[in-house]
Design a protein around this motif. Structure first.
Motif, PDB file in Angstrom:
ATOM      1  N   GLY A 234      -4.746 -19.924   4.844  1.00  0.00           N
ATOM      2  CA  GLY A 234      -5.609 -19.896   6.017  1.00  0.00           C
ATOM      3  C   GLY A 234      -6.102 -21.255   6.420  1.00  0.00           C
ATOM      4  N   GLY A 235      -5.465 -22.288   5.898  1.00  0.00           N
ATOM      5  CA  GLY A 235      -5.917 -23.637   6.202  1.00  0.00           C
ATOM      6  C   GLY A 235      -5.437 -24.129   7.555  1.00  0.00           C
ATOM      7  N   GLU A 236      -6.162 -25.069   8.099  1.00  0.00           N
ATOM      8  CA  GLU A 236      -5.747 -25.722   9.335  1.00  0.00           C
ATOM      9  C   GLU A 236      -5.276 -27.128   9.018  1.00  0.00           C
ATOM     10  OE1 GLU A 236      -9.160 -25.614  11.882  1.00  0.00           O
ATOM     11  OE2 GLU A 236     -10.239 -27.165  10.769  1.00  0.00           O
TER      12      GLU A 236
ATOM     13  N   PHE B 241      -7.402 -29.086   0.843  1.00  0.00           N
ATOM     14  CA  PHE B 241      -6.172 -29.149   0.063  1.00  0.00           C
ATOM     15  C   PHE B 241      -5.565 -30.556   0.020  1.00  0.00           C
ATOM     16  CE2 PHE B 241      -5.835 -24.466   0.505  1.00  0.00           C
ATOM     17  CZ  PHE B 241      -5.344 -24.136  -0.743  1.00  0.00           C
ATOM     18  N   ARG B 242      -6.202 -31.499   0.699  1.00  0.00           N
ATOM     19  CA  ARG B 242      -5.736 -32.886   0.775  1.00  0.00           C
ATOM     20  C   ARG B 242      -4.392 -32.991   1.509  1.00  0.00           C
ATOM     21  NH1 ARG B 242      -8.566 -37.146   0.904  1.00  0.00           N
ATOM     22  NH2 ARG B 242      -7.395 -38.477  -0.541  1.00  0.00           N
TER      23      ARG B 242
ATOM     24  N   GLN C 146      -7.180 -28.158   5.506  1.00  0.00           N
ATOM     25  CA  GLN C 146      -8.533 -27.747   5.141  1.00  0.00           C
ATOM     26  C   GLN C 146      -8.769 -26.288   5.503  1.00  0.00           C
ATOM     27  OE1 GLN C 146     -11.015 -30.505   7.300  1.00  0.00           O
ATOM     28  NE2 GLN C 146     -10.638 -32.193   5.873  1.00  0.00           N
ATOM     29  N   VAL C 147      -9.424 -25.572   4.588  1.00  0.00           N
ATOM     30  CA  VAL C 147      -9.820 -24.189   4.850  1.00  0.00           C
ATOM     31  C   VAL C 147     -11.313 -24.190   5.164  1.00  0.00           C
ATOM     32  CG1 VAL C 147      -9.912 -21.823   3.965  1.00  0.00           C
ATOM     33  CG2 VAL C 147      -8.078 -23.369   3.219  1.00  0.00           C
ATOM     34  N   PRO C 148     -11.705 -23.781   6.371  1.00  0.00           N
ATOM     35  CA  PRO C 148     -13.133 -23.748   6.703  1.00  0.00           C
ATOM     36  C   PRO C 148     -13.851 -22.631   5.968  1.00  0.00           C
ATOM     37  CG  PRO C 148     -11.827 -22.932   8.551  1.00  0.00           C
ATOM     38  CD  PRO C 148     -10.861 -23.414   7.525  1.00  0.00           C
TER      39      PRO C 148
ATOM     40  N   LYS D 257      -0.068 -24.424   1.414  1.00  0.00           N
ATOM     41  CA  LYS D 257      -1.456 -24.737   1.746  1.00  0.00           C
ATOM     42  C   LYS D 257      -1.919 -24.018   3.009  1.00  0.00           C
ATOM     43  CE  LYS D 257      -1.444 -29.230  -0.613  1.00  0.00           C
ATOM     44  NZ  LYS D 257      -1.624 -30.694  -0.517  1.00  0.00           N
ATOM     45  N   VAL D 258      -1.079 -24.015   4.025  1.00  0.00           N
ATOM     46  CA  VAL D 258      -1.446 -23.341   5.271  1.00  0.00           C
ATOM     47  C   VAL D 258      -1.495 -21.827   5.068  1.00  0.00           C
ATOM     48  CG1 VAL D 258      -0.714 -22.925   7.657  1.00  0.00           C
ATOM     49  CG2 VAL D 258      -0.586 -25.213   6.708  1.00  0.00           C
TER      50      VAL D 258
END
Length: 373
Positions: free
Chosen positions: A344-346, A320-321, A178-180, A340-341
């Motif tokens: 900037g996703g966590e 991003f699931r 998920q990207v905040p 996906k990461v």
């Protein structure tokens, strides 16, 4: 106090969902229409004053030649998971579903257990001693998640057997990326991209990649790419009728519930993706691309346009699931995790799916049948 539970209308269910900032797209009334092999029912929890305080979409899958069914609440129910006394929520649900003929109940509490930021995931991938994401310290552990899991066990619930591979369960993924977005400008979001992402977006712009929104008629073009992607990435594809049914059901409920995006280059569609929105949560749902002309980076261009539109819609999270929790270099899903990461996703670990057997013999037989499929 035990809440009263009873079936609710589609309109009641939708009003309840609309009043909350973030509810899974698998818990809106229209999702039941996407799954014709399941019988859908909306349930509501009511307090003493008669106020609707919780809701769920439950899917009932009949067993062949039997009047029994599996009850499934994907990424639900939508109740107060932090309230402490779970029994007053779950006991009436089990009683109702037993009366509906369920031999077992499977649910996915929408509760986050741990998070790893992009730097932590990058370090984990580079660490030869780390085989799985859970082997490395989390950036944050959500308070109360472990206690909630313990309480579910005390009440007779058990973690559902993880089917599939590499963190992708037979039900819904336990690990997602998920990207905040909350409180961040587009410039700040793009600033969280890694160098490769920023470079690829510029390459796509320079090459003339154009990303446009499609309609139901464009699902055929999406599906053609999706079949190619399924063969390349080794997963079983869904038929075109599934996506057409999904489009019809979701957009009838809300015109913005489902969107389709296509990346064009020199008159050819090179990549396409679906985007789902409920409240302030936006999901990248299904993606597809061709192996041709990858050098023009259509996937990065596609995602960046979707992220910009999600930001304009007021999204707090761009999801991003599913991601793999396996960090081995030879794993074919590791590239997807990096992609996906890189935005900037966590990495986010949910509590996972849990099962309660209402008929232990049937539940055991069903588990044996599924393991042999």
């Amino acid at each position: 106090m035990t809440y009263q539970l009873k079936p609710i209308s589609r309109e009641e269910h939708l009003r309840f969902v609309a009043a909350r900032p973030s509810v899974s797209h698998l818990q809106v009334p229209s999702w039941g229409e996407v799954k014709p092999d399941w019988r859908a029912e909306s349930l509501g929890w009511f307090d003493r004053e008669g106020h609707l305080v919780g809701a769920a979409l439950v899917l009932l899958r009949p067993l062949p030649r039997m009047r029994r069914c599996l009850a499934y609440l994907p990424e639900g129910p939508v109740i107060d998971w932090s309230g402490g006394d779970l029994e007053r929520w779950l006991r009436p649900m089990l009683t109702h579903l037993r009366q509906r003929g369920a031999f077992a109940v499977r649910m996915g509490p929408p509760v986050v257990a741990r998070r790893w930021d992009a730097d932590a995931v990058k370090a984990a991938i580079a660490d030869p001693g780390a085989r799985r994401l859970g082997d490395v310290p989390a950036t944050a552990e959500e308070p109360g998640a472990a206690e909630l899991a313990d309480r579910l066990r005390e009440l007779g619930w058990r973690p559902a057997a993880a089917g599939g591979e590499d963190g992708f369960a037979a039900g819904q993924p336990r690990y997602v990326c998920q990207v905040p977005f909350a409180g961040r400008s587009l410039e700040q979001i793009q600033g969280g991209f890694n160098q490769q992402w920023r470079r690829n977006i510029k390459k796509a712009e320079k090459a003339g990649v154009k990303v446009v929104r499609g309609d139901r008629g464009d699902l055929a073009a999406f599906h053609e790419l999706y079949l190619e992607t399924a063969e390349r990435d080794r997963f079983a594809p869904r038929p075109l009728a599934y996506f057409e049914r999904m489009w019809t059901a979701l957009t009838a409920e809300d015109p913005d519930r489902m969107r389709l995006y296509l990346a064009h280059h020199d008159g050819e569609v090179l990549a396409a993706a679906t985007m789902l929105t409920v409240g302030d949560h936006v999901w990248y749902s299904y993606g597809a691309s061709t192996a041709r002309r990858r050098e023009v980076q259509p996937n990065n261009a596609l995602q960046w346009q979707m992220m910009r539109d999600a930001h304009e819609l007021g999204a707090a999270v761009y999801d991003f699931r599913g991601i793999t929790d396996t960090l081995a270099e030879d794993n074919h899903l590791l590239g997807l995790l990096r992609f996906k990461v890189g935005a900037g996703g966590e990495a986010v670990e949910y509590l996972g799916e849990w099962e309660y057997p209402l008929n232990r013999l049937l539940h055991r037989a069903f588990g044996l049948y599924m393991s042999r499929r």
